[in-house]
Design a protein around this motif. Sequence first.
Motif, PDB file in Angstrom:
ATOM      1  N   GLU A  14      -4.461  -6.956   4.237  1.00 16.55           N
ATOM      2  CA  GLU A  14      -3.913  -7.489   2.986  1.00 16.55           C
ATOM      3  C   GLU A  14      -4.898  -7.321   1.831  1.00 16.55           C
ATOM      4  N   ALA A  15      -6.191  -7.387   2.117  1.00 13.35           N
ATOM      5  CA  ALA A  15      -7.197  -7.166   1.077  1.00 13.35           C
ATOM      6  C   ALA A  15      -7.084  -5.732   0.552  1.00 13.35           C
ATOM      7  N   LEU A  16      -6.973  -4.775   1.451  1.00 14.12           N
ATOM      8  CA  LEU A  16      -6.835  -3.378   1.046  1.00 14.12           C
ATOM      9  C   LEU A  16      -5.548  -3.172   0.271  1.00 14.12           C
ATOM     10  N   ARG A  17      -4.473  -3.789   0.734  1.00 14.90           N
ATOM     11  CA  ARG A  17      -3.182  -3.679   0.045  1.00 14.90           C
ATOM     12  C   ARG A  17      -3.286  -4.214  -1.385  1.00 14.90           C
ATOM     13  N   THR A  18      -3.997  -5.319  -1.566  1.00 20.00           N
ATOM     14  CA  THR A  18      -4.204  -5.901  -2.892  1.00 20.00           C
ATOM     15  C   THR A  18      -5.019  -4.975  -3.773  1.00 20.00           C
ATOM     16  N   TRP A  19      -6.088  -4.397  -3.226  1.00 22.35           N
ATOM     17  CA  TRP A  19      -6.912  -3.473  -3.991  1.00 22.35           C
ATOM     18  C   TRP A  19      -6.104  -2.258  -4.455  1.00 22.35           C
ATOM     19  N   ILE A  20      -5.231  -1.777  -3.589  1.00 22.51           N
ATOM     20  CA  ILE A  20      -4.406  -0.615  -3.930  1.00 22.51           C
ATOM     21  C   ILE A  20      -3.458  -0.976  -5.077  1.00 22.51           C
ATOM     22  N   ARG A  21      -2.827  -2.139  -4.987  1.00 23.53           N
ATOM     23  CA  ARG A  21      -1.912  -2.573  -6.053  1.00 23.53           C
ATOM     24  C   ARG A  21      -2.652  -2.724  -7.381  1.00 23.53           C
ATOM     25  N   GLN A  22      -3.866  -3.255  -7.339  1.00 20.11           N
ATOM     26  CA  GLN A  22      -4.645  -3.457  -8.568  1.00 20.11           C
ATOM     27  C   GLN A  22      -5.051  -2.129  -9.203  1.00 20.11           C
ATOM     28  N   ALA A  23      -5.326  -1.155  -8.362  1.00 21.48           N
ATOM     29  CA  ALA A  23      -5.733   0.163  -8.876  1.00 21.48           C
ATOM     30  C   ALA A  23      -4.546   0.850  -9.498  1.00 21.48           C
TER      31      ALA A  23
END
Length: 43
Positions: free
Chosen positions: A34-43
């Motif tokens: 979920e952390a990676l998923r959040t980072w992807i959405r933010q980028a």
Amino acid sequence: MAPPRKYSPELREQTGERTGSIARVADQLGVHREALRTWIRQA
């Protein structure tokens, strides 16, 4: 006239391969999925 397509047919074919890619990369990086998923959405 229709606008030009944004993505090539080859790239569109790869969308089916995306299933599980976040999980696979997160496991390789040693981070929570979920952390990676959040980072992807933010980028």
